[in-house]
Structure formats: structure tokens, C-alpha cells
Design an enzyme around this catalytic site. Structure first.
Site, PDB file in Angstrom:
ATOM      1  N   LYS A  45     -26.498  -2.876 -23.523  1.00  0.00           N
ATOM      2  CA  LYS A  45     -26.643  -2.093 -22.289  1.00  0.00           C
ATOM      3  C   LYS A  45     -25.357  -1.367 -21.920  1.00  0.00           C
ATOM      4  O   LYS A  45     -25.399  -0.226 -21.457  1.00  0.00           O
ATOM      5  CB  LYS A  45     -27.066  -3.004 -21.130  1.00  0.00           C
ATOM      6  CG  LYS A  45     -28.496  -3.465 -21.236  1.00  0.00           C
ATOM      7  CD  LYS A  45     -28.875  -4.304 -20.037  1.00  0.00           C
ATOM      8  CE  LYS A  45     -30.195  -5.017 -20.289  1.00  0.00           C
ATOM      9  NZ  LYS A  45     -31.292  -4.095 -20.589  1.00  0.00           N
ATOM     10  N   GLY A  46     -24.214  -2.016 -22.133  1.00  0.00           N
ATOM     11  CA  GLY A  46     -22.946  -1.359 -21.790  1.00  0.00           C
ATOM     12  C   GLY A  46     -22.719  -0.121 -22.631  1.00  0.00           C
ATOM     13  O   GLY A  46     -22.485   0.979 -22.115  1.00  0.00           O
ATOM     14  N   ALA A  47     -22.818  -0.297 -23.946  1.00  0.00           N
ATOM     15  CA  ALA A  47     -22.597   0.838 -24.855  1.00  0.00           C
ATOM     16  C   ALA A  47     -23.649   1.917 -24.636  1.00  0.00           C
ATOM     17  O   ALA A  47     -23.329   3.117 -24.625  1.00  0.00           O
ATOM     18  CB  ALA A  47     -22.623   0.354 -26.305  1.00  0.00           C
ATOM     19  N   GLU A 139     -25.034  -8.488 -18.928  1.00  0.00           N
ATOM     20  CA  GLU A 139     -25.000  -9.074 -20.278  1.00  0.00           C
ATOM     21  C   GLU A 139     -23.626  -9.645 -20.622  1.00  0.00           C
ATOM     22  O   GLU A 139     -23.408 -10.044 -21.757  1.00  0.00           O
ATOM     23  CB  GLU A 139     -25.376  -8.013 -21.325  1.00  0.00           C
ATOM     24  CG  GLU A 139     -26.862  -7.712 -21.393  1.00  0.00           C
ATOM     25  CD  GLU A 139     -27.208  -6.754 -22.525  1.00  0.00           C
ATOM     26  OE1 GLU A 139     -28.300  -6.878 -23.083  1.00  0.00           O
ATOM     27  OE2 GLU A 139     -26.390  -5.855 -22.839  1.00  0.00           O
ATOM     28  N   THR A 198     -36.422   0.901 -10.307  1.00  0.00           N
ATOM     29  CA  THR A 198     -37.117   1.767 -11.263  1.00  0.00           C
ATOM     30  C   THR A 198     -38.526   1.240 -11.497  1.00  0.00           C
ATOM     31  O   THR A 198     -38.752   0.028 -11.517  1.00  0.00           O
ATOM     32  CB  THR A 198     -36.353   1.864 -12.597  1.00  0.00           C
ATOM     33  OG1 THR A 198     -36.309   0.569 -13.206  1.00  0.00           O
ATOM     34  CG2 THR A 198     -34.940   2.387 -12.387  1.00  0.00           C
ATOM     35  N   LEU A 199     -39.472   2.160 -11.667  1.00  0.00           N
ATOM     36  CA  LEU A 199     -40.897   1.811 -11.709  1.00  0.00           C
ATOM     37  C   LEU A 199     -41.544   2.282 -12.999  1.00  0.00           C
ATOM     38  O   LEU A 199     -42.723   2.657 -13.003  1.00  0.00           O
ATOM     39  CB  LEU A 199     -41.597   2.448 -10.499  1.00  0.00           C
ATOM     40  CG  LEU A 199     -40.949   2.196  -9.122  1.00  0.00           C
ATOM     41  CD1 LEU A 199     -41.546   3.103  -8.060  1.00  0.00           C
ATOM     42  CD2 LEU A 199     -41.112   0.728  -8.719  1.00  0.00           C
ATOM     43  N   GLY A 200     -40.775   2.301 -14.092  1.00  0.00           N
ATOM     44  CA  GLY A 200     -41.332   2.748 -15.371  1.00  0.00           C
ATOM     45  C   GLY A 200     -41.886   4.153 -15.258  1.00  0.00           C
ATOM     46  O   GLY A 200     -41.245   5.045 -14.690  1.00  0.00           O
ATOM     47  N   ASP A 231     -31.222   2.288 -19.392  1.00  0.00           N
ATOM     48  CA  ASP A 231     -29.787   2.555 -19.530  1.00  0.00           C
ATOM     49  C   ASP A 231     -29.473   4.033 -19.303  1.00  0.00           C
ATOM     50  O   ASP A 231     -28.515   4.370 -18.609  1.00  0.00           O
ATOM     51  CB  ASP A 231     -29.301   2.119 -20.923  1.00  0.00           C
ATOM     52  CG  ASP A 231     -29.389   0.612 -21.100  1.00  0.00           C
ATOM     53  OD1 ASP A 231     -29.247  -0.114 -20.089  1.00  0.00           O
ATOM     54  OD2 ASP A 231     -29.596   0.150 -22.238  1.00  0.00           O
TER      55      ASP A 231
HETATM   56  P1  ADP Z   1     -36.323  -0.678 -17.760  1.00  0.00           P
HETATM   57  O1  ADP Z   1     -36.448   0.209 -18.950  1.00  0.00           O
HETATM   58  O2  ADP Z   1     -34.912  -1.013 -17.391  1.00  0.00           O
HETATM   59  O3  ADP Z   1     -37.243  -1.870 -17.764  1.00  0.00           O
HETATM   60  P2  ADP Z   1     -38.133   1.053 -16.289  1.00  0.00           P
HETATM   61  O4  ADP Z   1     -39.224   0.660 -17.214  1.00  0.00           O
HETATM   62  O5  ADP Z   1     -38.426   1.030 -14.830  1.00  0.00           O
HETATM   63  O6  ADP Z   1     -36.807   0.209 -16.506  1.00  0.00           O
HETATM   64  O7  ADP Z   1     -37.679   2.532 -16.707  1.00  0.00           O
HETATM   65  C1  ADP Z   1     -36.505   3.130 -16.196  1.00  0.00           C
HETATM   66  C2  ADP Z   1     -36.753   4.593 -15.928  1.00  0.00           C
HETATM   67  O8  ADP Z   1     -37.085   5.260 -17.167  1.00  0.00           O
HETATM   68  C3  ADP Z   1     -37.912   4.875 -14.996  1.00  0.00           C
HETATM   69  O9  ADP Z   1     -37.493   4.914 -13.641  1.00  0.00           O
HETATM   70  C4  ADP Z   1     -38.373   6.262 -15.475  1.00  0.00           C
HETATM   71  O10 ADP Z   1     -37.537   7.240 -14.923  1.00  0.00           O
HETATM   72  C5  ADP Z   1     -38.131   6.192 -16.970  1.00  0.00           C
HETATM   73  N1  ADP Z   1     -39.350   5.754 -17.677  1.00  0.00           N
HETATM   74  C6  ADP Z   1     -39.616   4.528 -18.171  1.00  0.00           C
HETATM   75  N2  ADP Z   1     -40.833   4.488 -18.761  1.00  0.00           N
HETATM   76  C7  ADP Z   1     -41.351   5.721 -18.634  1.00  0.00           C
HETATM   77  C8  ADP Z   1     -42.592   6.344 -19.046  1.00  0.00           C
HETATM   78  N3  ADP Z   1     -43.542   5.654 -19.696  1.00  0.00           N
HETATM   79  N4  ADP Z   1     -42.777   7.650 -18.741  1.00  0.00           N
HETATM   80  C9  ADP Z   1     -41.835   8.360 -18.081  1.00  0.00           C
HETATM   81  N5  ADP Z   1     -40.648   7.841 -17.670  1.00  0.00           N
HETATM   82  C10 ADP Z   1     -40.410   6.552 -17.943  1.00  0.00           C
END
Ligand code: ADP
Length: 281
Positions: A45-47, A139, A198-200, A231
């Protein structure tokens, strides 16, 4: 065109070599799958965050540790090629950190981290310039995180992987970044000075002392590998806020960078300068 200064950022965290097996379906307990395609690349994660910030245009100094081995020398050469200042990367008496990653056909991943040199960083020799803007993750040891927090003039902490924070660190955080799982696991960060969740695919939200101040929708993309998304997102959000972007704009740009990252096979995705991720206004 306005001239936007490049932020200076010190990233404190883990440096790994990622061994990634791409498979149709990840094995369950006791199961073997035999269709793996192996990739070897830089990670941690750092790198990842240091390289992303440099690619987005920041002047980056990396603080961490590698082993006195082939992987460690490879990491140093890669930092030099990208322009990351590695003068804060210690050489530890342990193997360079390694992550064993399985990515399935949907882009979902599971990871085993072998910390190696990352567990041996000397917290008394971080050499962080007093008052520096610091981005760190979880980490590395509590002692390293505490020492980094002590020296930082601005502290952003990505609470990944989730674990209780060392005493006094949360109070020093200017920004905490958590994904939904980490947010659920760490109720103590909910009232942070500034908290990004963050919400993916659904984007991200920003809270000041628990109050929603900005939100950004996810950017639709093709998912290739979700390992580096968080990251790249962290690097982009911190760079945006450091150079004075409004929270809403910084968040939207970070989501565009996160989407670009998931569309890339690598844990350290190819990224353009932060401004190329559009004017989200
Ligand atoms: P992590 O990867 O740390 O578990 P997330 O899954 O919330 O965190 O993803 C981090 C950021 O990456 C999200 O806020 C979004 O901007 C982007 N991201 C992650 N997954 C997707 C996806 N399937 N489609 C679009 N952007 C995504």
C-alpha cells in the site's frame, strides 16, 4: 490555464512485491485450482500510494524498508525510474515484503501478505522532515505510525488493513480514509476531523466530524483488478486536498482516478496528471 502547484508528499508504508495469480474462480479451503496465470509486479500500500501520487504529479518521498535482496534492488530501481525519492527507504535484515494475490474473473481478490522488511522499519530513523505532509497506512508497526504522526505537519491515514490505531494518532489525523469494511470495523474513526469513506463502484463520501460535507458518484468502468484502486484513490484525494482543491472536486477527481485504477491490470496502474481527470464541477 491556472497554474496549480504540485504538492510535496511523504508516504510512509509497506513496500511489497506482488505475486498475482489470475484464475477463473478462487479456490475454497482445501481446494486447488490449476488455471492460474502468474504476474509479478511491485506493490504494497505504501509503494502503491507513493507511485500513484508521483504519477499524478506530486513530488514524493517514500519512507519504508526493503531487504538486501534482488526484489529490494528492483524496488529501488523502479522508484528511481518513476522519480520517487527513496532516500527514506531503509535496508532491513529481512526479505523484501511479498504479497500473494489471487484475482478471479470478476476482478475480486484475496491476499496473503508476508511483511518481511516492512515489519523491521526502524521508527527512530524515519527521517521525516518536520512539518511534512504525510500519507500512511496500517501495514507497518504502531511505532512507525506514531513516529510519522509525531513528525507530520499534515497527516492523512488510510486505515487499511483495519486494526486499532496507536494511542494519540487519530487526534493528529487531518484526514482518515476508510473503505466500507474498515469503516464498519473502526467506529472510533467516525468522528475524525475529516473522514473519507470509499464505496467501491458507488464512489465516496467525505464527513467532517461525522457530518456529510461532500459526496461523489462512482465512475463506470470495466473492472480488471481492484487491488490498486483504493491506493490510487488515496493518493489522488490527498494530492487534490493538499493543492487546495475544494473537497467536492478533490473527491470527484479521486473517484475518476480510482475508476482508472480498477480498469488497469496492475496494482500500480498507469495514471496521468491529476488535472487530466476532468473538471468535476
Ligand atoms: P478498496 O479498494 O480500498 O477496498 P473501494 O473498493 O471502496 O476501496 O474502492 C476505492 C475507490 O476506487 C472507490 O471510491 C472508487 O472511486 C474506485 N472504485 C473501486 N471499485 C470501482 C468500480 N467497480 N468501478 C468504479 N470505481 C471503482
Amino acid at each position: 490555464m491556472p497554474i496549480i502547484p504540485s504538492p510535496s508528499l511523504t508516504v510512509v508504508g509497506a513496500i511489497n512485491v506482488d505475486l498475482t495469480a489470475r484464475v477463473e474462480r478462487a479456490p475454497g479451503p482445501g481446494e486447488t485450482v490449476a488455471d492460474g496465470i502468474l504476474q509479478r509486479g511491485p506493490g504494497g500500500k505504501g509503494a502503491n500510494q507513493a507511485v500513484a501520487a508521483a504519477r499524478l504529479g506530486a513530488a514524493v518521498r517514500m519512507v519504508g524498508a526493503v531487504g538486501d535482496d534482488l526484489d529490494g534492488r528492483g524496488v529501488r530501481a523502479q522508484f528511481a525510474a518513476i522519480g520517487v525519492d527513496a532516500s527514506g527507504v531503509q535496508t532491513a535484515d529481512a526479505a523484501t515484503g511479498t504479497a500473494l494475490i489471487v484475482v478471479d474473473a470478476t476482478g475480486e481478490n484475496s491476499i496473503v501478505v508476508c511483511a518481511g522488511a516492512n515489519a523491521e522499519i526502524d521508527p527512530t530513523a524515519l527521517g521525516i522532515h518536520r512539518g511534512a505532509a504525510v500519507l500512511a497506512q496500517l501495514e507497518v508497526s504502531d511505532a512507525v505510525i506514531s513516529a510519522a504522526a509525531e513528525a507530520a505537519g499534515f497527516l492523512a491515514l488510510n486505515v487499511a488493513p483495519a486494526r486499532p490505531l496507536p494511542p494519540g494518532v487519530l487526534e493528529r489525523c487531518d484526514l482518515v480514509i476508510a473503505n466500507e469494511t474498515e469503516y464498519a470495523q473502526l467506529p472510533e474513526v467516525h468522528d475524525a476531523a475529516l473522514l473519507c469513506v470509499t464505496l467501491g463502484a458507488d464512489g465516496a463520501r467525505l464527513y467532517r466530524r461525522g457530518e456529510l460535507v461532500a459526496s461523489a458518484a462512482g465512475v463506470a468502468t470495466t473492472v480488471r483488478n481492484t487491488v490498486g484502486a483504493g491506493d490510487a484513490f488515496c493518493a489522488a484525494l490527498v494530492c487534490g486536498l493538499l493543492r487546495g482543491d475544494e473537497p467536492e472536486a478533490a473527491l470527484a477527481r479521486a473517484c475518476a482516478v480510482g475508476a482508472a485504477a480498477v480498469a488497469d491490470d496492475a496494482s500500480q496502474p498507469a495514471l496521468d496528471l491529476l488535472d487530466t481527470y476532468g473538471d468535476p464541477a
